[in-house]
Write an enzyme that holds these catalytic residues in place. Structure first.
Site, PDB file in Angstrom:
ATOM      1  N   TYR A   1      42.447  44.707  42.351  1.00  0.00           N
ATOM      2  CA  TYR A   1      42.882  45.362  41.340  1.00  0.00           C
ATOM      3  C   TYR A   1      43.740  46.545  42.013  1.00  0.00           C
ATOM      4  O   TYR A   1      43.380  46.892  43.055  1.00  0.00           O
ATOM      5  CB  TYR A   1      41.803  46.237  40.485  1.00  0.00           C
ATOM      6  CG  TYR A   1      41.109  45.338  39.312  1.00  0.00           C
ATOM      7  CD1 TYR A   1      41.677  45.272  37.999  1.00  0.00           C
ATOM      8  CD2 TYR A   1      39.951  44.640  39.661  1.00  0.00           C
ATOM      9  CE1 TYR A   1      41.114  44.440  37.167  1.00  0.00           C
ATOM     10  CE2 TYR A   1      39.282  43.826  38.730  1.00  0.00           C
ATOM     11  CZ  TYR A   1      40.001  43.942  37.468  1.00  0.00           C
ATOM     12  OH  TYR A   1      39.215  43.021  36.535  1.00  0.00           O
TER      13      TYR A   1
ATOM     14  N   TYR B   1      36.152  38.535  42.162  1.00  0.00           N
ATOM     15  CA  TYR B   1      36.075  39.471  43.289  1.00  0.00           C
ATOM     16  C   TYR B   1      34.598  40.148  43.151  1.00  0.00           C
ATOM     17  O   TYR B   1      33.965  39.964  42.108  1.00  0.00           O
ATOM     18  CB  TYR B   1      36.803  40.949  42.673  1.00  0.00           C
ATOM     19  CG  TYR B   1      36.742  41.315  41.529  1.00  0.00           C
ATOM     20  CD1 TYR B   1      35.839  42.407  41.285  1.00  0.00           C
ATOM     21  CD2 TYR B   1      37.547  40.931  40.277  1.00  0.00           C
ATOM     22  CE1 TYR B   1      35.656  42.949  39.890  1.00  0.00           C
ATOM     23  CE2 TYR B   1      37.204  41.578  38.941  1.00  0.00           C
ATOM     24  CZ  TYR B   1      36.344  42.536  38.791  1.00  0.00           C
ATOM     25  OH  TYR B   1      36.138  42.869  37.445  1.00  0.00           O
TER      26      TYR B   1
ATOM     27  N   ARG C   1      32.373  38.716  40.056  1.00  0.00           N
ATOM     28  CA  ARG C   1      32.994  38.561  38.801  1.00  0.00           C
ATOM     29  C   ARG C   1      33.703  37.212  38.728  1.00  0.00           C
ATOM     30  O   ARG C   1      34.482  36.832  39.492  1.00  0.00           O
ATOM     31  CB  ARG C   1      33.728  39.518  38.475  1.00  0.00           C
ATOM     32  CG  ARG C   1      33.286  41.081  38.214  1.00  0.00           C
ATOM     33  CD  ARG C   1      32.143  41.210  37.079  1.00  0.00           C
ATOM     34  NE  ARG C   1      32.191  40.462  35.971  1.00  0.00           N
ATOM     35  CZ  ARG C   1      32.841  40.721  34.914  1.00  0.00           C
ATOM     36  NH1 ARG C   1      33.615  41.679  34.641  1.00  0.00           N
ATOM     37  NH2 ARG C   1      32.722  39.956  33.825  1.00  0.00           N
TER      38      ARG C   1
ATOM     39  N   HIS D   1      41.015  41.360  31.014  1.00  0.00           N
ATOM     40  CA  HIS D   1      40.443  42.253  30.127  1.00  0.00           C
ATOM     41  C   HIS D   1      41.413  42.489  28.987  1.00  0.00           C
ATOM     42  O   HIS D   1      42.859  42.571  29.274  1.00  0.00           O
ATOM     43  CB  HIS D   1      40.519  43.689  30.796  1.00  0.00           C
ATOM     44  CG  HIS D   1      39.435  43.653  32.010  1.00  0.00           C
ATOM     45  ND1 HIS D   1      38.092  44.128  32.011  1.00  0.00           N
ATOM     46  CD2 HIS D   1      39.387  43.416  33.282  1.00  0.00           C
ATOM     47  CE1 HIS D   1      37.463  44.020  32.973  1.00  0.00           C
ATOM     48  NE2 HIS D   1      38.140  43.603  33.938  1.00  0.00           N
TER      49      HIS D   1
END
Ligand SMILES: [Fe+3]
Lengths: 230, 200
Positions: A101, A140, A150, A155
């Site tokens: 991210y 990740y 995950r 999202h």
């Protein structure tokens, strides 16, 4: 006989997801539907959307294309009686193809991609449809438990028309081997987990360009849609 | 159009990394924001107020990765129905801030104090709260400490036992040239905020 179970949401407290322990209400929620049932959510106009907001492969380019597998994610937003919801604001965010991210507090040492932000938004059209182009996000690691990872996910934040139509969720990809180890995915009742998994669509795939996934979003349909305008 | 009911999309947590999409300008990311902590238009009539506070976890620590959305009527008790647009064309009534940019994880909105919508509803602001660790949206309301009379007639406040009613009442503080309402949210503990089931 109707045997469909409509209770699809996770509980507030799901101890296997450790951060929920100190961040979930312990007292029963106050039923307020009779006071709030006519409350709308804000509506959004086309002017809040910029040209490449729905194309994450283009909206943060600096010196080239982002690295990774280009994909198309498309679907409809409807209420639970299958009525399309137009002008619904969808905002998305995700990791890059390496599972990193861009957020400043991210500590996973996978590489950043100078040409990828991972954020986008759009409004559904008059048939409730939306389409994003992006890069398939990587898995990740995270700190919930030893060797926690995950599954690949995007999202989604969705603002519908009525107060019960505010949804934040995560879209997953078919067949991910991490499903059975992920407490966030598993917080959802078993029968409803399939609703979070996008479907691979060969017929929507753009030849020589991008694989396609379908993710349909279904919001509360209890209230009559008051604002059929715009 | 079919009457057959289909299952809804389950909720999931917002996670810790929403800011560069949902609140990019506040956090300094290279992306724009469509909504921020300012709900008002400079020309708006009404009393200009700051609504500030923290979100605390079950151990009393302030939460640095929550997202708060406010949605309210204007001073004349009217909700905006016009779509929110990029240009400043009036009071939006909708605001959004993350708690990750202030040293003590405070949020600070600037808005207009809303009018009371009906005799049975005191002036209030709707709150939708998300955070890492929360698997569902959390709904509550902000009422105002200087509206004792209106608050005493408010149907929703009266549906709450007297002991917990105070968790929804923001405390007014008047400083020179500035009116601030403090609204702290407690996820758990003695002062646990009253959260709403909006569908029942
Ligand atoms: Fe994530």
């Amino acid at each position: 006989m109707d045997t469909v179970n409509f209770n699809v949401h996770p509980p507030h407290l799901y101890p296997e997801y450790k951060s929920s322990v100190l961040r979930s209400p312990t007292k029963p929620l106050l039923p307020v539907a009779k006071y709030l049932k006519d409350l709308s959510l804000p509506a959004f106009g086309e002017s809040v959307i910029s040209k490449f907001d729905n194309d994450l492969t283009k909206n943060a380019r600096r010196n080239g294309e982002p690295i990774g597998e280009r994909i198309k994610v498309s679907g409809t937003v409807t209420d639970e009686y299958n009525r399309p919801l137009k002008n619904v604001l969808i905002e998305i965010w995700q990791a890059n193809s390496a599972g990193r991210y861009i957020h400043k507090d991210e500590i996973h040492d996978a590489p950043l991609d100078p040409n990828f932000l991972g954020g986008g938004r759009m409004l559904t059209d008059s048939d409730g449809r939306y389409t994003f182009y992006t890069i398939k996000p990587g898995a990740y690691p995270w700190g919930n438990h030893y060797n926690a990872w995950r599954p690949n996910h995007i999202h989604f934040s969705v603002i519908g028309h009525q107060i019960g139509q505010r949804l934040i969720t995560q879209m997953y990809f078919p067949g991910d081997p991490l499903f059975e180890y992920d407490p966030i995915f598993q917080s959802v009742p078993k029968h409803a987990r399939e609703l979070l998994i996008s479907k691979f669509r060969i017929d929507w795939t753009e030849a020589e360009f991008a694989l396609a996934y379908e993710f349909n979003i279904v919001l509360n349909g209890k209230y009559q849609t008051l604002f059929e305008n715009v | 159009m079919t009457e057959k009911r289909i299952r809804r999309t389950p909720s999931q947590t917002i996670g810790p990394f929403f800011a560069y999409s949902l609140a990019a300008e506040q956090y300094g990311y290279a992306y724009n924001s469509i909504v921020n902590g300012t709900l008002l238009d400079p020309a708006e009539e009404g009393e200009l107020i700051y609504v500030t506070g923290n979100v605390f976890d079950g151990k009393g620590n302030s939460i640095p990765d929550a997202l708060i959305e406010l949605w309210q009527a204007d001073a004349n008790a009217t909700y905006r129905t016009l779509p929110v647009s990029k240009k400043n064309d009036g009071f939006t009534g909708f605001g959004r801030l993350g708690t990750g940019t202030h040293a003590t994880h405070k949020f600070s909105f600037v808005t207009i104090k809303p009018g009371g919508t009906t005799e049975l509803q005191a002036p209030h602001i709707n709150v939708i709260l998300f955070m890492r660790g929360s698997l569902l949206p959390l709904y509550t309301r902000i009422y105002f400490s200087d509206e004792k009379e209106a608050n005493s007639k408010d149907e929703l406040l009266n549906a709450i036992g007297p002991a917990r009613r105070k968790t929804l009442i923001a405390q007014r503080i008047e400083k020179p040239g500035l009116i601030e309402y403090i609204f702290d949210v407690y996820m758990q503990g003695e002062n646990e905020t009253v959260f709403f089931e909006v569908e029942k």
